[in-house]
Design an enzyme around this catalytic site. Structure first.
Site, PDB file in Angstrom:
ATOM      1  N   ASP A   1       0.862  -1.186   0.000  1.00  0.00           N
ATOM      2  CA  ASP A   1       0.000   0.000   0.000  1.00  0.00           C
ATOM      3  C   ASP A   1       0.893   1.229   0.000  1.00  0.00           C
ATOM      4  OD1 ASP A   1      -2.323   1.483  -0.035  1.00  0.00           O
ATOM      5  OD2 ASP A   1      -3.089   0.737   1.879  1.00  0.00           O
ATOM      6  N   ASP A   2       0.314   2.371  -0.347  1.00  0.00           N
ATOM      7  CA  ASP A   2       1.092   3.603  -0.364  1.00  0.00           C
ATOM      8  C   ASP A   2       1.363   4.103   1.044  1.00  0.00           C
ATOM      9  OD1 ASP A   2      -1.589   4.297   0.083  1.00  0.00           O
ATOM     10  OD2 ASP A   2      -1.578   5.991  -1.293  1.00  0.00           O
TER      11      ASP A   2
ATOM     12  N   ASP B   1      -2.095   4.672   7.769  1.00  0.00           N
ATOM     13  CA  ASP B   1      -2.456   5.867   8.544  1.00  0.00           C
ATOM     14  C   ASP B   1      -2.882   5.447   9.947  1.00  0.00           C
ATOM     15  OD1 ASP B   1      -3.683   8.207   9.596  1.00  0.00           O
ATOM     16  OD2 ASP B   1      -4.207   8.902   7.599  1.00  0.00           O
TER      17      ASP B   1
END
Length: 165
Positions: free
Chosen positions: A99-100, A103
């Site tokens: 994933d980028d 969070d």
């Protein structure tokens, strides 16, 4: 419709920087595998997954489609498309999840539950989600919003300090 308020702390990432960071992630992962498959967490994980797959010569690429953001607000988590049965049967063995960003960790937790033994890698990590990933490149503060290159265009940037134009 009122204009959206942008977060106070932002971290704009250019295409060049993102490519370098995704290649750095592949470099870091190189000794971790071998990986038989990559699962990209869409949409943000598509670009780094392609770069990592190229660098590590992984040909089997799957997606898990999870929606958790509406522009700059994190909302309810929805799985729009699960992982293929063949990948699920691997139980995560030999699987790399990409994933980028991690969070809060909400998305990462859902995906990890699908593939508990997979190696989870992100390009960027925030403190709340960091314990859920195995490998990442850059940590940013929890209150920083990352502007990815696919979300931005070229525009004048005013100086941080001062009103001169």
């Amino acid at each position: 419709m009122s204009p959206r308020k942008l977060p106070d702390k932002t971290f704009p990432v250019s295409w060049d920087q993102f490519h370098r960071d995704a290649r750095a992630l592949a470099w870091r992962l190189n000794g971790t595998g071998p990986f038989q498959a990559i699962v990209a967490v869409t949409r943000g994980g598509l670009v780094p997954a392609a770069i990592v797959a190229r660098e590590l010569d992984v040909r089997l690429i799957e997606t898990v489609c999870v929606a958790s953001y509406d522009h700059t607000r994190q909302g309810d988590l929805r799985i729009l498309k699960g992982v293929a049965d063949g990948i699920i049967r691997m139980n995560g063995n030999g699987v790399l999840i990409v994933d980028d960003l991690v969070d809060t960790g909400a998305t990462a937790k859902v995906v990890r539950d699908l593939l508990p033994k997979a190696h989870f890698a992100t390009v960027y990590a925030k403190p709340m989600g960091r314990p859920l990933v195995d490998t990442f490149i850059t940590e940013v503060s929890q209150d920083t919003w990352i502007f990815f290159p696919w979300d931005t265009g070229l525009a004048f940037q005013p100086p941080i300090r001062g009103d001169d134009m």
